[in-house]
Structure formats: C-alpha cells, structure tokens
Design a protein around this motif. Structure first.
Motif, PDB file in Angstrom:
ATOM      1  N   ASP A 100      -5.765 -25.952   3.690  1.00  0.00           N
ATOM      2  CA  ASP A 100      -4.828 -25.462   2.680  1.00  0.00           C
ATOM      3  C   ASP A 100      -3.682 -24.662   3.285  1.00  0.00           C
ATOM      4  N   ALA A 101      -3.760 -24.397   4.571  1.00  0.00           N
ATOM      5  CA  ALA A 101      -2.724 -23.634   5.277  1.00  0.00           C
ATOM      6  C   ALA A 101      -2.378 -22.354   4.532  1.00  0.00           C
ATOM      7  N   ASP A 102      -3.385 -21.558   4.250  1.00  0.00           N
ATOM      8  CA  ASP A 102      -3.154 -20.283   3.578  1.00  0.00           C
ATOM      9  C   ASP A 102      -2.722 -19.235   4.600  1.00  0.00           C
ATOM     10  N   PRO A 103      -1.495 -18.727   4.523  1.00  0.00           N
ATOM     11  CA  PRO A 103      -0.990 -17.826   5.570  1.00  0.00           C
ATOM     12  C   PRO A 103      -1.827 -16.569   5.771  1.00  0.00           C
ATOM     13  N   LYS A 104      -2.270 -15.937   4.693  1.00  0.00           N
ATOM     14  CA  LYS A 104      -3.072 -14.718   4.851  1.00  0.00           C
ATOM     15  C   LYS A 104      -4.382 -15.029   5.548  1.00  0.00           C
ATOM     16  N   ARG A 105      -5.012 -16.137   5.185  1.00  0.00           N
ATOM     17  CA  ARG A 105      -6.275 -16.513   5.822  1.00  0.00           C
ATOM     18  C   ARG A 105      -6.060 -16.848   7.296  1.00  0.00           C
TER      19      ARG A 105
ATOM     20  N   GLN B 215       7.768  -1.223   6.300  1.00  0.00           N
ATOM     21  CA  GLN B 215       7.958  -0.164   7.286  1.00  0.00           C
ATOM     22  C   GLN B 215       7.426   1.161   6.737  1.00  0.00           C
ATOM     23  N   HIS B 216       6.812   1.939   7.615  1.00  0.00           N
ATOM     24  CA  HIS B 216       6.389   3.286   7.241  1.00  0.00           C
ATOM     25  C   HIS B 216       7.610   4.172   7.023  1.00  0.00           C
ATOM     26  N   ARG B 217       8.593   3.980   7.891  1.00  0.00           N
ATOM     27  CA  ARG B 217       9.871   4.690   7.838  1.00  0.00           C
ATOM     28  C   ARG B 217      10.835   3.893   8.699  1.00  0.00           C
ATOM     29  N   PHE B 218      12.068   4.344   8.792  1.00  0.00           N
ATOM     30  CA  PHE B 218      13.067   3.603   9.550  1.00  0.00           C
ATOM     31  C   PHE B 218      12.585   3.312  10.977  1.00  0.00           C
ATOM     32  N   ASN B 219      12.660   2.040  11.355  1.00  0.00           N
ATOM     33  CA  ASN B 219      12.336   1.570  12.697  1.00  0.00           C
ATOM     34  C   ASN B 219      10.882   1.819  13.078  1.00  0.00           C
ATOM     35  N   CYS B 220      10.011   1.920  12.097  1.00  0.00           N
ATOM     36  CA  CYS B 220       8.572   2.086  12.351  1.00  0.00           C
ATOM     37  C   CYS B 220       7.810   1.109  11.451  1.00  0.00           C
ATOM     38  N   PRO B 221       7.684  -0.142  11.880  1.00  0.00           N
ATOM     39  CA  PRO B 221       7.102  -1.176  11.018  1.00  0.00           C
ATOM     40  C   PRO B 221       5.578  -1.105  10.943  1.00  0.00           C
ATOM     41  N   PHE B 222       5.031  -1.648   9.865  1.00  0.00           N
ATOM     42  CA  PHE B 222       3.593  -1.886   9.804  1.00  0.00           C
ATOM     43  C   PHE B 222       3.243  -2.819  10.962  1.00  0.00           C
ATOM     44  N   GLN B 223       2.033  -2.707  11.465  1.00  0.00           N
ATOM     45  CA  GLN B 223       1.645  -3.518  12.617  1.00  0.00           C
ATOM     46  C   GLN B 223       0.143  -3.712  12.685  1.00  0.00           C
ATOM     47  N   LEU B 224      -0.247  -4.764  13.360  1.00  0.00           N
ATOM     48  CA  LEU B 224      -1.650  -5.057  13.615  1.00  0.00           C
ATOM     49  C   LEU B 224      -1.999  -4.612  15.022  1.00  0.00           C
ATOM     50  N   ALA B 225      -3.198  -4.068  15.182  1.00  0.00           N
ATOM     51  CA  ALA B 225      -3.686  -3.657  16.500  1.00  0.00           C
ATOM     52  C   ALA B 225      -5.147  -4.048  16.618  1.00  0.00           C
TER      53      ALA B 225
ATOM     54  N   LEU C 149     -13.441  -6.128   9.577  1.00  0.00           N
ATOM     55  CA  LEU C 149     -13.933  -7.354   8.949  1.00  0.00           C
ATOM     56  C   LEU C 149     -12.793  -8.145   8.316  1.00  0.00           C
ATOM     57  N   GLY C 150     -11.612  -7.615   8.371  1.00  0.00           N
ATOM     58  CA  GLY C 150     -10.447  -8.276   7.790  1.00  0.00           C
ATOM     59  C   GLY C 150      -9.185  -7.589   8.248  1.00  0.00           C
ATOM     60  N   LEU C 151      -8.076  -7.948   7.639  1.00  0.00           N
ATOM     61  CA  LEU C 151      -6.812  -7.307   8.006  1.00  0.00           C
ATOM     62  C   LEU C 151      -6.849  -5.831   7.623  1.00  0.00           C
ATOM     63  N   PRO C 152      -6.462  -4.943   8.536  1.00  0.00           N
ATOM     64  CA  PRO C 152      -6.468  -3.513   8.215  1.00  0.00           C
ATOM     65  C   PRO C 152      -5.310  -3.114   7.302  1.00  0.00           C
ATOM     66  N   ILE C 153      -4.326  -3.989   7.153  1.00  0.00           N
ATOM     67  CA  ILE C 153      -3.149  -3.732   6.334  1.00  0.00           C
ATOM     68  C   ILE C 153      -2.956  -4.912   5.396  1.00  0.00           C
ATOM     69  N   GLN C 154      -2.686  -4.631   4.135  1.00  0.00           N
ATOM     70  CA  GLN C 154      -2.438  -5.702   3.180  1.00  0.00           C
ATOM     71  C   GLN C 154      -1.058  -6.305   3.444  1.00  0.00           C
ATOM     72  N   PRO C 155      -0.978  -7.587   3.742  1.00  0.00           N
ATOM     73  CA  PRO C 155       0.341  -8.173   4.004  1.00  0.00           C
ATOM     74  C   PRO C 155       1.126  -8.385   2.718  1.00  0.00           C
ATOM     75  N   TRP C 156       2.441  -8.416   2.855  1.00  0.00           N
ATOM     76  CA  TRP C 156       3.284  -8.869   1.761  1.00  0.00           C
ATOM     77  C   TRP C 156       3.170 -10.384   1.712  1.00  0.00           C
ATOM     78  N   GLU C 157       2.943 -10.934   0.509  1.00  0.00           N
ATOM     79  CA  GLU C 157       2.772 -12.370   0.363  1.00  0.00           C
ATOM     80  C   GLU C 157       3.754 -12.927  -0.660  1.00  0.00           C
ATOM     81  N   CYS C 158       4.081 -14.201  -0.503  1.00  0.00           N
ATOM     82  CA  CYS C 158       4.957 -14.844  -1.472  1.00  0.00           C
ATOM     83  C   CYS C 158       4.710 -16.343  -1.487  1.00  0.00           C
ATOM     84  N   ARG C 159       5.182 -16.959  -2.562  1.00  0.00           N
ATOM     85  CA  ARG C 159       5.227 -18.412  -2.687  1.00  0.00           C
ATOM     86  C   ARG C 159       6.603 -18.750  -3.257  1.00  0.00           C
ATOM     87  N   VAL C 160       7.387 -19.529  -2.524  1.00  0.00           N
ATOM     88  CA  VAL C 160       8.766 -19.818  -2.914  1.00  0.00           C
ATOM     89  C   VAL C 160       8.984 -21.325  -2.916  1.00  0.00           C
ATOM     90  N   GLU C 161       9.443 -21.861  -4.025  1.00  0.00           N
ATOM     91  CA  GLU C 161       9.738 -23.289  -4.086  1.00  0.00           C
ATOM     92  C   GLU C 161      10.959 -23.612  -3.229  1.00  0.00           C
TER      93      GLU C 161
END
Length: 270
Positions: free
Chosen positions: A91-96, A150-160, A165-177
C-alpha cells in the motif's frame, strides 16, 4: 412467467468502475554536499523507487559534528532502510514505511529529518518529520506546499536512534490529489531555505519539456548560488527576521533536490 418481458441475453446490472486514473511518476535527483560537511558524503540522503512510486529525503543534523559524529551516516542508513521497507509495503503507506525504516536504524549515532512520499492512484501521500518537504506544481504554478515541523527557528523535529516501539514523533501527514502533468519538487532545507516557490515556477516556465533530471540539477544550482548570496532575501532570511533575528542572504547547507513528473501509466499489452 411473462415470456414477452424476459430476455436471457439482457446485460447484467453494471458494476461500479473506478474513475481513479492509473498514474506513474518519473524521477530525477541532484545532490550537492556542502564543502564544510563533517563527512565527505555530506549529511543529506535520499532514495527513489520508480517501480514502487515511492521516494524520500533526509537531512542529518549537523550539530552532531561538535561531538565528532557524522550524522550523514544516520540519514543514509535511514533512507536505505526506508527504501527496503517500501519494497515490501504493497500500500506504500509513508508513515508505515518511515516507522519501519526508523526501527531498523538503531545502531548508528546521529539524527535526521525525514520526508517519505508515495504515489497511489491519483494521490500523493506523505509523512514528514522536520523541515524537509515538497511542493506540487500544476501547469507550472504552485498548488501545494507541505508543512514544516520545527521546535523553533532553525531547530527542526528530528529522528534519532533509540529504544522505541514506533516513531518518537508524530509526523505531519497528508493526502493530495494530483493530475497528469503535475511536477513534484521535493528536497531538504538546503533547497527550501534558499529558493522561493516563485523562483521554481520561473525555472519550470523556462523549460519547454519536463526533464526531471535536468530540472533537479537546475534547482540545485539555483539553491547553491542563492546560499552564497549575502544580499539576497531568501526563505531562510525571511524566516529569521520573522523570528526576531537580523539576517540577510541564504543558508549554506547540503542541497538535495528530487523532481517527479506525474504521467499516465503506460498501457500493458496482453
């Protein structure tokens, strides 16, 4: 039975036929690592899967260099693991895909932003953590921009890397035709901090035919030139001023550009 009204050859009731077009996306990409990157390969990474219609970008966080760590290694491993996950996700689910890639990237120090995008049916689906992202252009005009985290200017959310057991940060998701002919421009902040959408529109209008590889190269070179221009107003300098900082010019950074061209899928012969 009223034989006069009976027709054994009458067509059965029609079944619903999906009007969703079968689309494909052709890719081109270009990467320019900054000269002062801690590691020789820079800190950005990306992957393209034409067959799976999935692509992604990541930007290793440069602050790790202060501790002698090349976060580009983390970004490259993350994208490699996401590419492997995409091959197995029907299904190519980006979050998964992003979650599976993240959970496989546990033994490398560093951190990274990440954006995974997939074409399914007539829509792009995306999951984004941080300040990488994408835009969609229709008839060479901007119609959609992804959301930065971003948490603040020039300080983006990030994965480490970490025990999770899953992503530590909820991603922004979208579906666009999307429609046939749409152009998708994705990149790390090396592109997005240095080039306005209006500048991308100008480049698209200068090209008579869509060549994703050539467009990716042109946009990367444009971002590079803007990054060294100390007198130019850029998305980075404009954001800095909104945050209360005195800033002119671009931001010297690794630059990754992916261009995707949405087209009708090629007919399959029986």
């Amino acid at each position: 039975m009223n034989h006069s009204s009976y027709n054994p050859f009458a067509a059965a009731a029609p079944t619903a036929v999906s009007s969703v077009p079968d689309l494909r996306i052709d890719f081109g990409s270009f990467y320019i690592p900054k000269q002062n990157s801690f590691g020789p390969l820079g800190e950005d990474a990306h992957f393209l899967s034409t067959s799976d219609k999935v692509f992604g970008v990541a930007d290793g966080v440069g602050a790790w260099a202060e501790e002698g760590i090349d976060s580009g290694e983390y970004a490259r491993a993350l994208m490699a693991n996401c590419a492997a996950a995409a091959e197995l996700d029907a299904d190519a689910d980006p979050k998964r895909i992003l979650t599976k890639g993240y959970l496989k990237t546990t033994r490398i120090l560093g951190s990274s932003t990440a954006c995974i995008i997939a074409l399914r049916g007539n829509a792009l689906k995306a999951a984004n953590i941080g300040d990488s992202g994408f835009m969609i252009f229709r008839k060479k005009k901007l119609v959609f921009v992804s959301v930065s985290q971003q948490h603040r200017f020039n300080c983006p959310f990030q994965l480490a890397a970490g025990l999770s057991l899953g992503l530590p940060i909820q991603p922004w998701e979208c579906r666009v035709e999307v429609k046939t002919g749409d152009i998708v421009v994705a990149g790390t902040d090396g592109l997005l901090d240095n080039v306005f959408a209006s500048e991308i529109e100008k480049v698209l209008k200068e090209e008579e035919r869509v060549d994703p590889g050539k467009l990716a190269w042109r946009l990367a070179e444009l971002a590079l030139g803007n990054s060294f221009d100390k007198s130019r107003t850029t998305p980075f300098s404009a954001a800095a001023r909104r945050a209360g900082f005195s800033c002119d010019g671009g931001k010297i950074d690794d630059i990754t550009v992916i261009v995707g061209h949405v087209q009708e899928a090629k007919a399959k012969c029986l």
